[in-house]
Design a protein around this motif. Structure first.
Motif, mmCIF file in Angstrom:
data_model
loop_
_atom_site.group_PDB
_atom_site.id
_atom_site.type_symbol
_atom_site.label_atom_id
_atom_site.label_comp_id
_atom_site.label_asym_id
_atom_site.label_seq_id
_atom_site.Cartn_x
_atom_site.Cartn_y
_atom_site.Cartn_z
ATOM 1 N N THR A 6 27.975 96.463 -72.686
ATOM 2 C CA THR A 6 27.302 95.226 -72.488
ATOM 3 C C THR A 6 27.873 93.981 -72.723
ATOM 4 O O THR A 6 27.166 93.008 -72.754
ATOM 5 C CB THR A 6 25.947 95.337 -73.516
ATOM 6 O OG1 THR A 6 26.494 95.512 -74.650
ATOM 7 C CG2 THR A 6 25.127 96.717 -72.906
ATOM 8 N N GLU A 45 21.367 82.290 -69.841
ATOM 9 C CA GLU A 45 21.782 83.384 -70.734
ATOM 10 C C GLU A 45 23.060 84.014 -69.912
ATOM 11 O O GLU A 45 23.247 83.727 -68.844
ATOM 12 C CB GLU A 45 20.700 84.499 -70.653
ATOM 13 C CG GLU A 45 19.351 83.933 -71.196
ATOM 14 C CD GLU A 45 18.355 85.163 -70.850
ATOM 15 O OE1 GLU A 45 18.662 86.177 -70.385
ATOM 16 O OE2 GLU A 45 17.353 84.657 -71.162
ATOM 17 N N LYS A 111 16.571 84.348 -61.731
ATOM 18 C CA LYS A 111 15.920 85.155 -62.538
ATOM 19 C C LYS A 111 16.307 85.022 -63.655
ATOM 20 O O LYS A 111 15.169 85.208 -64.624
ATOM 21 C CB LYS A 111 17.152 86.579 -62.381
ATOM 22 C CG LYS A 111 16.781 87.775 -63.375
ATOM 23 C CD LYS A 111 17.544 88.713 -62.801
ATOM 24 C CE LYS A 111 17.515 90.111 -63.779
ATOM 25 N NZ LYS A 111 18.503 91.208 -63.567
ATOM 26 N N ILE A 112 17.127 84.162 -64.172
ATOM 27 C CA ILE A 112 17.463 83.803 -65.828
ATOM 28 C C ILE A 112 17.184 82.416 -66.078
ATOM 29 O O ILE A 112 17.087 82.036 -67.326
ATOM 30 C CB ILE A 112 18.568 84.482 -66.421
ATOM 31 C CG1 ILE A 112 19.808 83.887 -65.834
ATOM 32 C CG2 ILE A 112 18.708 85.976 -66.319
ATOM 33 C CD1 ILE A 112 20.986 84.551 -66.317
ATOM 34 N N ARG A 151 18.915 92.493 -79.922
ATOM 35 C CA ARG A 151 19.739 92.456 -78.802
ATOM 36 C C ARG A 151 18.965 92.929 -77.744
ATOM 37 O O ARG A 151 19.463 93.883 -76.968
ATOM 38 C CB ARG A 151 21.243 92.694 -78.940
ATOM 39 C CG ARG A 151 21.980 91.891 -79.714
ATOM 40 C CD ARG A 151 23.479 92.249 -79.635
ATOM 41 N NE ARG A 151 23.959 91.913 -78.720
ATOM 42 C CZ ARG A 151 24.901 92.299 -77.987
ATOM 43 N NH1 ARG A 151 25.494 93.493 -78.277
ATOM 44 N NH2 ARG A 151 25.493 91.835 -76.871
ATOM 45 N N LYS A 153 17.755 92.369 -74.611
ATOM 46 C CA LYS A 153 18.670 92.348 -73.335
ATOM 47 C C LYS A 153 19.918 92.984 -73.197
ATOM 48 O O LYS A 153 20.172 93.263 -72.083
ATOM 49 C CB LYS A 153 18.561 90.824 -73.017
ATOM 50 C CG LYS A 153 17.270 90.211 -72.570
ATOM 51 C CD LYS A 153 17.304 88.866 -72.438
ATOM 52 C CE LYS A 153 16.001 88.159 -72.102
ATOM 53 N NZ LYS A 153 15.958 86.529 -71.798
ATOM 54 N N LYS A 154 20.257 93.398 -74.279
ATOM 55 C CA LYS A 154 21.759 94.140 -74.272
ATOM 56 C C LYS A 154 21.758 95.649 -74.733
ATOM 57 O O LYS A 154 22.249 96.104 -75.247
ATOM 58 C CB LYS A 154 22.830 93.577 -75.184
ATOM 59 C CG LYS A 154 22.835 92.189 -74.769
ATOM 60 C CD LYS A 154 23.739 91.939 -73.564
ATOM 61 C CE LYS A 154 24.051 90.626 -72.984
ATOM 62 N NZ LYS A 154 24.638 90.316 -71.538
ATOM 63 N N TYR A 155 20.290 96.023 -75.006
ATOM 64 C CA TYR A 155 19.655 97.286 -75.221
ATOM 65 C C TYR A 155 20.042 97.778 -76.703
ATOM 66 O O TYR A 155 20.192 98.752 -77.024
ATOM 67 C CB TYR A 155 20.314 98.341 -74.350
ATOM 68 C CG TYR A 155 19.762 98.230 -72.747
ATOM 69 C CD1 TYR A 155 18.498 98.320 -72.326
ATOM 70 C CD2 TYR A 155 20.706 97.515 -71.806
ATOM 71 C CE1 TYR A 155 18.178 98.483 -71.126
ATOM 72 C CE2 TYR A 155 20.439 97.445 -70.628
ATOM 73 C CZ TYR A 155 19.045 97.816 -70.183
ATOM 74 O OH TYR A 155 18.805 97.503 -68.770
ATOM 75 N N GLY A 188 12.362 95.430 -78.228
ATOM 76 C CA GLY A 188 12.470 95.775 -76.815
ATOM 77 C C GLY A 188 12.267 97.233 -76.528
ATOM 78 O O GLY A 188 11.697 97.882 -77.606
#
Length: 388
Positions: A6, A45, A111-112, A151, A153-155, A188
Motif C-alpha cells: 500500500t 490523496e 474519483k478522489i 488508515r 483507504k490503505k486497509y 473501515g
C-alpha cells in the motif's frame, strides 16, 4: 509481517514524475498533457502505488517511448517495480500513451478530487502535523482506551511509523490510571492488512542490512509491548486481518470478531517466516496440525473457523458487532482494576519469559529472511502482480 502493498516510500507523491518532467520535454506534448501533468500534483490523496506505477509507466512511454533502460538490481525494489510497469506497455506509441495518461489522470481526479489551492493544502498539513497520532485514533473514555487503526483507504496496513505510534499508545494505556482495559480495532472494512510492504522500499544509504536490522528492532519492541501489557487487552476484529495483525492475537486476552472477519498469514508466499510469537502461541492455542496449515500453508480462516480453533473468543453478526463489543467492553471496564491486572499477571506470568525468547528468535530469523534472495524475489513478484 505479510500484507498487501500500500505504500512505496521511495516513490513519494509523484516526485518521480516531477523529476522526469523537469528533464524531459517532448516536442509533441499537447496542452492537455501539460495540464494532466500539473493536475497529478493537485490530487487530494495519494492514489496508491498501483496508480503511481501506472502513471510513471505511461509518462515514460509518452515522453521516451518503449522501455529502453536496463533492469534494476535485486535490492532496488522500487526501481524494479517501476521498470516492470514501464516495460509492460510494450510498443504502444507515444501518442497513445499520452492519451492514456491524460484519461487516467482525469479518472483519478474525478474519483478522489483535487485541491483548490496550495494554501488550503498547506493549512491542512499544518493542522495534521499537530496531531500526536497520524495513523491511529486513540481515545480514553469510561475506563476504556480504544486504539483504532486509522488508515482505512490503505486497509490499515502498518508502516514503520505506525508501529512506533502503536507502541506509544500501548505505553500510554499501561501508565494511564483512568484506563482499565484496552480495545484495539480497525477503521473501515478491514481490521488490518498487516505489514505495509512499502517498508521494504525504505533502504537507507547504509544499505539493506541496516533496513533489516532496524526493522528487526522495531518488530521486537512492538511484540514485546503486547507481551508486557499489564491490563486486559481486547481485540475487535471488524474485518479481514492479515499477517502480524493475526499473529499477535495469541497475546491478547479476549478476541471478538465480526462474522465477516478472516484471518490470513501468507508469510511463506513472501519468503518470510512467522512472528508475533505465533510459532509458540498458535500450536498451543489451535494444535500443531492446524497451526502448521495456517502458518506454513497460508490457510485463511473464517471467523467461524477461528472461533472453533480458539483463536477467537466470540463471533457476532456484523450488523450487531459494534453494539455487542461495546456492551462487553463496558462491562469489563467496570470491574475492579487492580483485581483485573493481578489476575492477568497470574495467568500470563508463567509464559512471559518464554514469549520474549520466542520473540527474539522470530525477529532474528526474519532479519535473515529479509536479506535473502528468496525473500526479495517473492516480494518483487508480489509487487509486480499488484502493479498490473
Amino acid at each position: 509481517m505479510a500484507a498487501r502493498l500500500t505504500n512505496i516510500s521511495k516513490f513519494p507523491k509523484f516526485s518521480a514524475i516531477r523529476g522526469i518532467r523537469t528533464t524531459v520535454r517532448p516536442l509533441f506534448a499537447s496542452k492537455e498533457f501539460d495540464l494532466a501533468k500539473d493536475r497529478v500534483n493537485t490530487l487530494k490523496e495519494d492514489p496508491g502505488n498501483e496508480a503511481k506505477l501506472k502513471l510513471y509507466a505511461l509518462f515514460k512511454q509518452a515522453t521516451v517511448g518503449a522501455c529502453n533502460s536496463p533492469k534494476p538490481g535485486a535490492f532496488d525494489f522500487v526501481g524494479k517495480a517501476k521498470w516492470t510497469a514501464w516495460d509492460s506497455l510494450g510498443s504502444i506509441s507515444k501518442e497513445e500513451a499520452e492519451q492514456q495518461y491524460i484519461q487516467y489522470v482525469n479518472d483519478l481526479a474525478a474519483k478522489i478530487g483535487t485541491t483548490e489551492d496550495d494554501a488550503a493544502s498547506s493549512a491542512t498539513e499544518e493542522s495534521d502535523s499537530g496531531k500526536k497520532y497520524k495513523s491511529l485514533e486513540v481515545t480514553v473514555k469510561d475506563g476504556v482506551q480504544t486504539i483504532k487503526l486509522n488508515r482505512p483507504k490503505k486497509y490499515n496496513a502498518i508502516t514503520w511509523e505506525m508501529y512506533e505510534e502503536w507502541i506509544s499508545a500501548l505505553e500510554e494505556g499501561a501508565q494511564d490510571k483512568s484506563c482499565v482495559v484496552t480495545l484495539i480495532t480497525g477503521a473501515g472494512d478491514y481490521y488490518c492488512s498487516g505489514n505495509d510492504l512499502g517498508n521494504f522500499a525504505q533502504i537507507p544509504p547504509e544499505g539493506p542490512e541496516k533496513m533489516a536490522r532496524d526493522g528487526r528492532n522495531v518488530l521486537r519492541r512492538f511484540v514485546s509491548a503486547f507481551i508486557d501489557y499489564p491490563k486486559p487487552l481486547v481485540a475487535a476484529i471488524n474485518g479481514p486481518a492479515v499477517g502480524i495483525s493475526v499473529t499477535v492475537l495469541g497475546l491478547f486476552d479476549v478476541v471478538f470478531a465480526s462474522d465477516r472477519a478472516t484471518f490470513h498469514t501468507p508469510f511463506i508466499e513472501l519468503g518470510q517466516s512467522p512472528e508475533g510469537c505465533s510459532s509458540y502461541t498458535f500450536p498451543a492455542i489451535m494444535g500443531p496440525a492446524l497451526a502448521c496449515q495456517v502458518l506454513l500453508a497460508s490457510r485463511k480462516l473464517t471467523a467461524a473457523e477461528a472461533l472453533e480453533s480458539k483463536l477467537v473468543s466470540e463471533v457476532f453478526l456484523h450488523g450487531d458487532f459494534q453494539r455487542e463489543v461495546e456492551s462487553r467492553i463496558t462491562a469489563m471496564a467496570q470491574l475492579p482494576p487492580k483485581s483485573l491486572q493481578l489476575s492477568k499477571q497470574l495467568i500470563r506470568e508463567a509464559n512471559k519469559a518464554t514469549l520474549h525468547e520466542v520473540n527474539e528468535r522470530e525477529c532474528i530469523l526474519l532479519e535473515q529472511r529479509w536479506l535473502s534472495e528468496e525473500c526479495m524475489q517473492a516480494i518483487m513478484k508480489f509487487m509486480q502482480r499488484k502493479a498490473k
